[in-house]
Design a protein around this motif. Sequence first.
Motif, PDB file in Angstrom:
ATOM      1  N   ALA A   9      54.473 152.566 -96.950  1.00 21.16           N
ATOM      2  CA  ALA A   9      54.862 151.211 -96.560  1.00 21.16           C
ATOM      3  C   ALA A   9      56.318 151.009 -96.927  1.00 21.16           C
ATOM      4  O   ALA A   9      56.730 151.343 -98.032  1.00 21.16           O
ATOM      5  CB  ALA A   9      53.985 150.180 -97.265  1.00 21.16           C
ATOM      6  N   THR A  10      57.068 150.478 -96.006  1.00 20.00           N
ATOM      7  CA  THR A  10      58.469 150.207 -96.283  1.00 20.00           C
ATOM      8  C   THR A  10      58.577 148.905 -97.062  1.00 20.00           C
ATOM      9  O   THR A  10      57.629 148.119 -97.124  1.00 20.00           O
ATOM     10  CB  THR A  10      59.260 150.077 -94.977  1.00 20.00           C
ATOM     11  N   THR A  11      59.734 148.680 -97.616  1.00 17.28           N
ATOM     12  CA  THR A  11      59.969 147.422 -98.311  1.00 17.28           C
ATOM     13  C   THR A  11      59.772 146.260 -97.352  1.00 17.28           C
ATOM     14  O   THR A  11      59.219 145.229 -97.729  1.00 17.28           O
ATOM     15  CB  THR A  11      61.399 147.406 -98.897  1.00 17.28           C
ATOM     16  N   GLY A  12      60.185 146.438 -96.104  1.00 15.12           N
ATOM     17  CA  GLY A  12      59.999 145.386 -95.090  1.00 15.12           C
ATOM     18  C   GLY A  12      58.532 145.111 -94.825  1.00 15.12           C
ATOM     19  O   GLY A  12      58.134 143.957 -94.658  1.00 15.12           O
ATOM     20  N   ASP A  13      57.709 146.162 -94.779  1.00 15.72           N
ATOM     21  CA  ASP A  13      56.265 145.990 -94.568  1.00 15.72           C
ATOM     22  C   ASP A  13      55.647 145.197 -95.709  1.00 15.72           C
ATOM     23  O   ASP A  13      54.830 144.307 -95.498  1.00 15.72           O
ATOM     24  CB  ASP A  13      55.551 147.342 -94.474  1.00 15.72           C
ATOM     25  N   LEU A  14      56.031 145.545 -96.926  1.00 12.59           N
ATOM     26  CA  LEU A  14      55.486 144.857 -98.093  1.00 12.59           C
ATOM     27  C   LEU A  14      55.943 143.406 -98.140  1.00 12.59           C
ATOM     28  O   LEU A  14      55.165 142.516 -98.483  1.00 12.59           O
ATOM     29  CB  LEU A  14      55.868 145.582 -99.378  1.00 12.59           C
ATOM     30  N   GLU A  15      57.189 143.163 -97.774  1.00 15.16           N
ATOM     31  CA  GLU A  15      57.701 141.794 -97.756  1.00 15.16           C
ATOM     32  C   GLU A  15      56.982 140.969 -96.694  1.00 15.16           C
ATOM     33  O   GLU A  15      56.624 139.819 -96.926  1.00 15.16           O
ATOM     34  CB  GLU A  15      59.219 141.785 -97.501  1.00 15.16           C
ATOM     35  N   GLN A  16      56.741 141.557 -95.527  1.00 15.54           N
ATOM     36  CA  GLN A  16      56.022 140.847 -94.470  1.00 15.54           C
ATOM     37  C   GLN A  16      54.598 140.535 -94.913  1.00 15.54           C
ATOM     38  O   GLN A  16      54.102 139.432 -94.697  1.00 15.54           O
ATOM     39  CB  GLN A  16      56.010 141.658 -93.170  1.00 15.54           C
ATOM     40  N   ALA A  17      53.933 141.491 -95.554  1.00 14.78           N
ATOM     41  CA  ALA A  17      52.577 141.251 -96.060  1.00 14.78           C
ATOM     42  C   ALA A  17      52.593 140.135 -97.094  1.00 14.78           C
ATOM     43  O   ALA A  17      51.729 139.249 -97.089  1.00 14.78           O
ATOM     44  CB  ALA A  17      51.990 142.533 -96.651  1.00 14.78           C
ATOM     45  N   ARG A  18      53.593 140.144 -97.976  1.00 18.11           N
ATOM     46  CA  ARG A  18      53.705 139.099 -98.995  1.00 18.11           C
ATOM     47  C   ARG A  18      53.868 137.728 -98.352  1.00 18.11           C
ATOM     48  O   ARG A  18      53.210 136.764 -98.745  1.00 18.11           O
ATOM     49  CB  ARG A  18      54.891 139.378 -99.923  1.00 18.11           C
ATOM     50  N   GLN A  19      54.706 137.639 -97.342  1.00 24.80           N
ATOM     51  CA  GLN A  19      54.917 136.359 -96.659  1.00 24.80           C
ATOM     52  C   GLN A  19      53.645 135.886 -95.955  1.00 24.80           C
ATOM     53  O   GLN A  19      53.317 134.698 -95.978  1.00 24.80           O
ATOM     54  CB  GLN A  19      56.067 136.464 -95.664  1.00 24.80           C
ATOM     55  N   LEU A  20      52.944 136.812 -95.325  1.00 21.16           N
ATOM     56  CA  LEU A  20      51.703 136.440 -94.648  1.00 21.16           C
ATOM     57  C   LEU A  20      50.648 135.973 -95.642  1.00 21.16           C
ATOM     58  O   LEU A  20      49.975 134.963 -95.418  1.00 21.16           O
ATOM     59  CB  LEU A  20      51.179 137.602 -93.801  1.00 21.16           C
ATOM     60  N   PHE A  21      50.506 136.695 -96.751  1.00 19.90           N
ATOM     61  CA  PHE A  21      49.541 136.270 -97.767  1.00 19.90           C
ATOM     62  C   PHE A  21      49.918 134.916 -98.354  1.00 19.90           C
ATOM     63  O   PHE A  21      49.058 134.077 -98.605  1.00 19.90           O
ATOM     64  CB  PHE A  21      49.417 137.301 -98.887  1.00 19.90           C
ATOM     65  N   LYS A  22      51.199 134.699 -98.574  1.00 19.11           N
ATOM     66  CA  LYS A  22      51.651 133.408 -99.099  1.00 19.11           C
ATOM     67  C   LYS A  22      51.308 132.293 -98.117  1.00 19.11           C
ATOM     68  O   LYS A  22      50.841 131.228 -98.507  1.00 19.11           O
ATOM     69  CB  LYS A  22      53.157 133.446 -99.354  1.00 19.11           C
ATOM     70  N   ALA A  23      51.513 132.556 -96.838  1.00 22.70           N
ATOM     71  CA  ALA A  23      51.193 131.550 -95.817  1.00 22.70           C
ATOM     72  C   ALA A  23      49.696 131.286 -95.747  1.00 22.70           C
ATOM     73  O   ALA A  23      49.270 130.179 -95.427  1.00 22.70           O
ATOM     74  CB  ALA A  23      51.713 131.999 -94.453  1.00 22.70           C
ATOM     75  N   LEU A  24      48.902 132.279 -96.067  1.00 20.42           N
ATOM     76  CA  LEU A  24      47.447 132.138 -96.004  1.00 20.42           C
ATOM     77  C   LEU A  24      46.840 131.633 -97.321  1.00 20.42           C
ATOM     78  O   LEU A  24      45.646 131.356 -97.378  1.00 20.42           O
ATOM     79  CB  LEU A  24      46.806 133.481 -95.640  1.00 20.42           C
ATOM     80  N   ALA A  25      47.647 131.513 -98.360  1.00 24.86           N
ATOM     81  CA  ALA A  25      47.129 131.174 -99.685  1.00 24.86           C
ATOM     82  C   ALA A  25      46.723 129.712 -99.833  1.00 24.86           C
ATOM     83  O   ALA A  25      46.007 129.365-100.761  1.00 24.86           O
ATOM     84  CB  ALA A  25      48.161 131.529-100.755  1.00 24.86           C
ATOM     85  N   ASP A  26      47.157 128.862 -98.946  1.00 25.95           N
ATOM     86  CA  ASP A  26      46.858 127.438 -99.049  1.00 25.95           C
ATOM     87  C   ASP A  26      45.615 127.103 -98.224  1.00 25.95           C
ATOM     88  O   ASP A  26      45.502 127.540 -97.075  1.00 25.95           O
ATOM     89  CB  ASP A  26      48.057 126.634 -98.543  1.00 25.95           C
ATOM     90  N   PRO A  27      44.680 126.329 -98.764  1.00 28.43           N
ATOM     91  CA  PRO A  27      43.455 125.988 -98.026  1.00 28.43           C
ATOM     92  C   PRO A  27      43.720 125.270 -96.699  1.00 28.43           C
ATOM     93  O   PRO A  27      43.012 125.508 -95.721  1.00 28.43           O
ATOM     94  CB  PRO A  27      42.684 125.077 -98.987  1.00 28.43           C
ATOM     95  N   VAL A  28      44.733 124.421 -96.655  1.00 31.38           N
ATOM     96  CA  VAL A  28      45.047 123.726 -95.394  1.00 31.38           C
ATOM     97  C   VAL A  28      45.487 124.729 -94.340  1.00 31.38           C
ATOM     98  O   VAL A  28      45.059 124.666 -93.184  1.00 31.38           O
ATOM     99  CB  VAL A  28      46.144 122.649 -95.611  1.00 31.38           C
ATOM    100  N   ARG A  29      46.301 125.683 -94.747  1.00 32.48           N
ATOM    101  CA  ARG A  29      46.782 126.680 -93.777  1.00 32.48           C
ATOM    102  C   ARG A  29      45.655 127.597 -93.321  1.00 32.48           C
ATOM    103  O   ARG A  29      45.638 128.038 -92.171  1.00 32.48           O
ATOM    104  CB  ARG A  29      47.961 127.436 -94.371  1.00 32.48           C
ATOM    105  N   LEU A  30      44.697 127.859 -94.198  1.00 31.98           N
ATOM    106  CA  LEU A  30      43.527 128.632 -93.757  1.00 31.98           C
ATOM    107  C   LEU A  30      42.732 127.851 -92.705  1.00 31.98           C
ATOM    108  O   LEU A  30      42.221 128.430 -91.746  1.00 31.98           O
ATOM    109  CB  LEU A  30      42.627 128.974 -94.947  1.00 31.98           C
ATOM    110  N   GLU A  31      42.649 126.538 -92.881  1.00 32.52           N
ATOM    111  CA  GLU A  31      41.968 125.712 -91.878  1.00 32.52           C
ATOM    112  C   GLU A  31      42.723 125.738 -90.550  1.00 32.52           C
ATOM    113  O   GLU A  31      42.101 125.768 -89.488  1.00 32.52           O
ATOM    114  CB  GLU A  31      41.838 124.268 -92.369  1.00 32.52           C
TER     115      GLU A  31
END
Length: 111
Positions: A9-31
């Motif tokens: 995994a490149t640093t870019g791949d890991l950063e993108q995964a981190r951003q996606l997980f952060k976006a998904l971490a909030d219950p409202v955003r999961l809804e």
Amino acid sequence: MPPLAVAPATTGDLEQARQLFKALADPVRLEVVQALGGGERCVCELSQGLGLAQSRLSFHLKVMREAGLIEAREQGRWVYYRLRPAALEQLQGWLGAVAAGCGAPAAACCP
């Protein structure tokens, strides 16, 4: 000691995964993700369906857009949102690579 990465995994791949997980971490955003799982929705429909003030929803949609999880299109005075399949596939691929290696036994660490 070998690196802890389970897949190339490149640093870019890991950063993108981190951003996606952060976006998904909030219950409202999961809804929101769940609501958009049925297809494109108008912001007014999302606001009503989720019982959120448009200002609060707009904040969450902004976070999700910045993470690359959703995209929007304007039609007249309305904005329609949809999930970005490529972002979901990227996250799925990254998680799949992690899952593929998680059952491997540890190497001996002491001689």
